[in-house]
Design a protein around this motif. Structure first.
Motif, short mmCIF file in Angstrom:
data_model
loop_
_atom_site.label_atom_id
_atom_site.label_comp_id
_atom_site.label_asym_id
_atom_site.label_seq_id
_atom_site.Cartn_x
_atom_site.Cartn_y
_atom_site.Cartn_z
N HIS A 18 -5.90 -9.11 -1.83
CA HIS A 18 -6.36 -9.37 -0.46
C HIS A 18 -7.49 -10.38 -0.55
O HIS A 18 -8.50 -10.15 -1.23
N SER A 21 -2.90 -14.21 0.47
CA SER A 21 -3.64 -13.29 -0.40
C SER A 21 -3.84 -13.84 -1.81
O SER A 21 -4.69 -13.37 -2.55
N VAL A 80 -7.64 -5.51 -4.87
CA VAL A 80 -8.23 -4.36 -4.19
C VAL A 80 -7.62 -3.05 -4.67
O VAL A 80 -8.14 -1.97 -4.37
N GLU A 81 -6.52 -3.15 -5.42
CA GLU A 81 -5.88 -1.93 -5.96
C GLU A 81 -5.06 -2.33 -7.18
O GLU A 81 -4.35 -3.34 -7.18
N GLU A 119 -8.61 -11.42 -4.10
CA GLU A 119 -9.21 -10.42 -4.97
C GLU A 119 -8.28 -9.23 -5.14
O GLU A 119 -7.45 -8.94 -4.27
N GLN A 162 -6.28 3.81 -2.55
CA GLN A 162 -7.73 3.84 -2.59
C GLN A 162 -8.37 2.80 -1.67
O GLN A 162 -9.49 2.98 -1.20
N ALA A 163 -7.67 1.71 -1.45
CA ALA A 163 -8.24 0.62 -0.64
C ALA A 163 -7.72 0.70 0.80
O ALA A 163 -6.53 0.93 1.02
N PRO A 164 -8.58 0.49 1.78
CA PRO A 164 -8.12 0.49 3.18
C PRO A 164 -7.01 -0.52 3.43
O PRO A 164 -6.09 -0.26 4.21
N TYR A 165 -7.08 -1.69 2.74
CA TYR A 165 -6.04 -2.70 2.95
C TYR A 165 -4.69 -2.19 2.46
O TYR A 165 -3.66 -2.45 3.10
N THR A 166 -4.67 -1.46 1.33
CA THR A 166 -3.42 -0.89 0.84
C THR A 166 -2.85 0.10 1.84
O THR A 166 -1.65 0.11 2.12
#
Length: 266
Positions: free
Chosen positions: A227, A53, A232-233, A230, A245-249
């Protein structure tokens, strides 16, 4: 609280040694892609993400073990993005790093006292014996540990030596890169408690890198989720766990083992 670090549109690429260059240098692979955030003084920032990441690359850029290829890193109001080693030398004692594997980062031929003293000697600091004793006191190791070798210590004790070596220089910032990942649960808890106390007692600012969100939740006040190089949160820890807020989180949170099968993060 004033910011110790300001990171603006940070890019960093590294040579791809798996691809053979046709002519000239090896092609480069983008690792960090336009990262921007601030780190206030006195805060513990968690940097989390999966393998690849960019979290360790970001940490090494912050302490200038790697040079960014774009963007800007400001440390306590000073642009350190492209400082050469001569320019970095007066700043090195102000930001220190604790490494993941103490067995590989501690010289097995040297006693603990000499290991802690080495960076002090390098920076020409006087009163080394007193500073070594002070560092051992801070990390909860008796002073007789100065005469021991790394192989004579437990994993948790070796990691305390790594922490002592970092704080002996009385830095303002510490980067801790996956430093509890190789420890058992009990030793992990002890090291996390120690870090929390040192930040409060010594006025430190810290970036704590981990792939484990449960560890981040225990220690950090804010979380930066990476991720694919970048961000993402970027939010307070409580908000990330309560409302990612982020799907990856959300994916990372769902992978945390739960002691209570009825408990849910989401």
């Amino acid at each position: 609280m004033a910011d110790l670090y300001t990171v603006e549109d940070l890019h960093l690429s590294l040579p791809d040694m798996t691809r053979k260059p046709i002519l000239g240098a090896a092609p480069r692979t983008p690792i960090l892609k336009g990262l921007s955030f601030t780190l206030p003084k006195g805060e513990i920032l968690g940097i989390v993400g999966g393998s690849g990441s960019g979290k360790s690359t970001l940490g090494r850029a912050m302490v200038r073990l790697l040079e960014p290829t774009g963007g800007r890193i400001t440390f306590d109001g000073r642009d350190i993005t492209h400082l050469d080693e001569a320019g970095l030398r007066p700043l090195r004692h102000r930001f220190q790093m604790i490494f993941q594997d103490p067995m590989s980062s501690l010289n097995p031929r040297h006693r603990v006292g000499r290991i802690i003293a080495a960076p002090l000697s390098l920076h020409g600091i006087s009163g080394i014996a007193g500073r070594v004793a002070e560092a051992l006191d801070h990390v909860g190791l008796a002073r007789h540990f100065a005469a021991r070798y790394p192989h004579e210590l437990s994993g948790g004790q070796r990691q305390r030596v790594g922490i002592a070596r970092a704080i002996a220089l009385r830095p303002e910032f510490i980067l801790a890169d996956e430093i509890v990942s190789g420890l058992d649960v009990s030793s992990q808890a002890q090291v996390l408690n120690l870090l929390e106390r040192l930040v409060a007692d010594l006025g430190l600012t810290m970036a704590f890198i981990s792939h484990d969100l449960s560890v981040i939740r225990r220690l950090c006040s804010r979380v930066l989720v990476l991720h694919g190089g970048e961000i993402v949160e970027n939010a307070p820890t409580a908000e990330v766990f309560a409302n990612p807020q982020a799907p990856y989180t959300a994916e990372l949170l769902s992978a945390i083992p739960l002691p209570d099968p009825d408990q849910r993060w989401l």
